[in-house]
Enzyme design. Structure first.
Site, PDB file in Angstrom:
ATOM      1  N   THR A 226       4.834  -6.642   8.588  1.00  0.00           N
ATOM      2  CA  THR A 226       5.170  -7.568   7.750  1.00  0.00           C
ATOM      3  C   THR A 226       6.400  -7.980   7.287  1.00  0.00           C
ATOM      4  O   THR A 226       7.416  -7.171   7.359  1.00  0.00           O
ATOM      5  CB  THR A 226       4.357  -7.611   6.595  1.00  0.00           C
ATOM      6  OG1 THR A 226       4.774  -5.918   6.041  1.00  0.00           O
ATOM      7  CG2 THR A 226       2.689  -7.017   6.771  1.00  0.00           C
TER       8      THR A 226
ATOM      9  N   PHE B  47       0.779  -1.216  -0.002  1.00  0.00           N
ATOM     10  CA  PHE B  47       0.050   0.009   0.075  1.00  0.00           C
ATOM     11  C   PHE B  47       0.841   1.150   0.037  1.00  0.00           C
ATOM     12  O   PHE B  47       0.610   2.134  -0.655  1.00  0.00           O
ATOM     13  CB  PHE B  47      -0.740   0.067   1.292  1.00  0.00           C
ATOM     14  CG  PHE B  47      -2.224  -0.747   0.967  1.00  0.00           C
ATOM     15  CD1 PHE B  47      -3.111  -0.392   0.258  1.00  0.00           C
ATOM     16  CD2 PHE B  47      -2.243  -1.798   1.729  1.00  0.00           C
ATOM     17  CE1 PHE B  47      -4.224  -1.201   0.079  1.00  0.00           C
ATOM     18  CE2 PHE B  47      -3.338  -2.730   1.434  1.00  0.00           C
ATOM     19  CZ  PHE B  47      -4.470  -2.546   0.875  1.00  0.00           C
ATOM     20  N   GLY B  48       2.008   1.394   0.754  1.00  0.00           N
ATOM     21  CA  GLY B  48       2.632   2.511   0.858  1.00  0.00           C
ATOM     22  C   GLY B  48       2.145   3.629   1.591  1.00  0.00           C
ATOM     23  O   GLY B  48       2.284   4.761   1.157  1.00  0.00           O
TER      24      GLY B  48
ATOM     25  N   SER C 149      -4.909 -10.180   8.790  1.00  0.00           N
ATOM     26  CA  SER C 149      -4.843 -11.012   7.817  1.00  0.00           C
ATOM     27  C   SER C 149      -5.782 -12.170   7.763  1.00  0.00           C
ATOM     28  O   SER C 149      -6.701 -12.508   6.651  1.00  0.00           O
ATOM     29  CB  SER C 149      -3.534 -11.656   7.202  1.00  0.00           C
ATOM     30  OG  SER C 149      -2.763 -10.678   6.839  1.00  0.00           O
TER      31      SER C 149
ATOM     32  N   SER D 168       7.605  -0.382   8.448  1.00  0.00           N
ATOM     33  CA  SER D 168       6.698  -0.757   7.114  1.00  0.00           C
ATOM     34  C   SER D 168       7.807  -1.080   5.881  1.00  0.00           C
ATOM     35  O   SER D 168       8.694  -0.333   5.666  1.00  0.00           O
ATOM     36  CB  SER D 168       5.798   0.442   6.772  1.00  0.00           C
ATOM     37  OG  SER D 168       5.219  -0.058   5.270  1.00  0.00           O
TER      38      SER D 168
END
Length: 362
Positions: free
Chosen positions: A241, A112-113, A314, A173
Site C-alpha cells: 500500500t 492494522f499494524g 481491496s 508495510s
C-alpha cells in the site's frame, strides 16, 4: 453460490464497521468445507517457482492473516492465496478504528499494524492443511517491539517455509514504525542473506519473495533489484500500500486518515513501478503485480507491464468473489484476441511503454 449472494450481502456488510464486516466474512468462509474450484482454461496456467499455478489471479496478503480460510478461498477460484502477515509473537496491532472504506474512490485505507495471532498458531493451521491441493504462500514480518527484527524474519522462515508454497518477506508495510527502513540496501542485503540461509536449512525448494513499497524512487528500486538478484530472491511483489494521497481522491475526509492506501488509486503508481522493475530484472526475477487490480483490464495491464502473477484484495470489498471468475474470463478473451497461446507469452510486452508513461488500461 457465494458469488451470487454477494450483491444481496454487500449492503448489509457495508453498514458494518469495515473491520467487523471483514471478520464476519472471514468467519463465514472458515466454516465452509473445502471444495475444488472449477477447472481453469489451460492457457491461464503459469509455471513458476517450480510449481504450476492453475491461473495467475491470487489473493493478496492481509485478507486471511491467520490462515483460517485458505482452502475456502482457493475454492473461490483463486490460483493461489497468500496468508499473513505473520510475526513471531502475537500482537494486537494498532487501536481501532484502523480500516476505512473510501467508497467513491473504490479504495481502502488501513493501519492494522501487522495484527497477528503469532507464528505458532498460524504454523499449526498450515500444518493441518499440508496435504491438501492448492498453493498457499505466507507473508512474514517483524514484531513492532522486537529487539532484533532480522531474527524475527529468520524465525518465521524456519518455521513456515516447510509448510508454504512460498514465503514473502514484507519490508514494506507502512504501519509498523521503522519497517520500511529495512528496504535500505545494507539492511536488505543482510536480511535477505539471513532469510535465504534459514530457508536453505528448513526447506530449500521453497521460493522466497520480497514485497516492496510503491513509495520509492528509481535509485532505491535499482538498489533493491540488485540486492534481490545478488541474494537469489525468487521473485518481487510490487507493491504494498501507499502512504501517498493522490489529489484525485474524492473521499477527502477519510483520505486524511493515517495508513496505507490500496485499491483503484494505487493502480497507476504500482503499475508504473512494476514496469520499471521489469526493465531492471527482465526475465531473471519473476514479478507479482499488486495494487488496484479490480478488472480483467487491470490484470492484463499488470501482466503486460511485467507481472507473471497478479494479486487483489481491496476490490473484493466492492465487487465480491465473483470478480475472480470475471477476471479469468476476461484474460482468456484477451489471449484469444491477441493470438497468444498462454499468459506467459503476454508477460512484459508493454513494460517499456508503461514505464515511460504510456496509457494505463484498468
Amino acid at each position: 453460490m457465494i458469488a451470487a449472494l454477494f450483491p444481496l450481502a454487500r449492503p448489509l456488510l457495508h453498514r458494518l464497521d469495515p473491520e467487523q464486516a471483514h471478520t464476519v466474512t472471514l468467519r463465514a468462509l472458515s466454516m465452509l468445507p473445502p471444495r475444488a474450484p472449477a477447472a481453469d482454461d489451460p492457457r491461464l496456467a503459469v509455471d513458476l517457482f517450480g510449481q504450476r499455478f492453475p491461473n495467475p489471479v491470487g489473493l493478496a496478503a492481509g485478507f486471511d492473516k491467520g490462515a483460517v480460510a485458505a482452502d475456502a478461498l482457493l475454492g473461490l477460484g483463486f490460483g493461489f492465496v497468500e496468508v499473513g502477515g505473520v510475526v513471531p509473537e502475537p500482537q494486537p496491532g494498532n487501536p481501532r478504528p484502523r480500516v476505512f472504506r473510501l467508497s467513491r474512490d473504490r479504495a481502502v485505507i488501513n493501519r492494522f499494524g501487522l495484527n497477528s495471532e503469532g507464528l505458532d498458531i498460524v504454523a499449526r493451521r498450515l500444518e493441518a492443511r499440508r496435504d491438501r491441493p492448492g498453493i498457499v504462500g505466507v507473508n512474514i514480518g517483524a514484531n513492532k517491539e522486537s529487539a532484533d527484527r532480522l531474527a524475527d524474519y529468520v524465525a518465521c522462515t524456519k518455521r513456515l517455509a516447510p509448510l508454504a508454497g512460498f514465503v514473502t518477506v514484507n519490508v514494506s508495510s507502512p504501519n509498523t514504525p521503522g519497517l520500511r527502513d529495512l528496504q535500505g540496501e545494507a539492511f536488505l542485503d543482510e536480511l535477505l542473506a539471513r532469510v535465504s540461509e534459514a530457508r536453505d536449512e528448513a526447506a530449500p525448494a521453497t521460493p522466497v519473495l520480497l514485497k516492496i513499497a510503491p513509495d520509492i524512487g528509481l535509485e532505491a528500486l535499482d538498489a533493491i533489484c540488485m540486492t534481490a538478484g545478488r541474494r537469489g530472491v525468487s521473485g518481487l511483489v510490487v507493491s504494498n500500500t501507499t502512504i501517498a494521497r493522490p489529489p484525485t481522491l474524492r473521499e477527502t475526509g477519510l483520505a486524511a486518515e493515517a495508513g496505507g492506501l490500496s485499491g483503484r488509486p494505487l493502480f497507476g503508481p504500482s503499475t508504473r513501478l512494476l514496469a520499471q522493475a521489469r526493465l531492471r530484472v527482465g526475465n531473471q526475477v519473476p514479478l507479482i503485480g499488486v495494487g488496484g487490480v479490480d478488472s480483467a483490464e487491470a490484470a492484463w495491464t499488470k501482466i503486460r507491464a511485467g507481472a507473471s502473477l497478479v494479486q487483489l484484495y481491496s476490490a473484493l470489498v466492492y465487487d465480491g468473489p465473483g470478480l475472480v471468475d470475471e477476471i479469468k474470463q476476461g484474460l482468456t478473451a484477451r489471449l484469444a484476441a491477441s493470438g497468444l497461446g498462454s499468459i506467459a507469452r503476454a508477460v512484459g510486452g508493454e513494460a517499456e511503454a508503461l514505464a515511460a508513461g504510456g496509457e494505463l488500461e484498468g
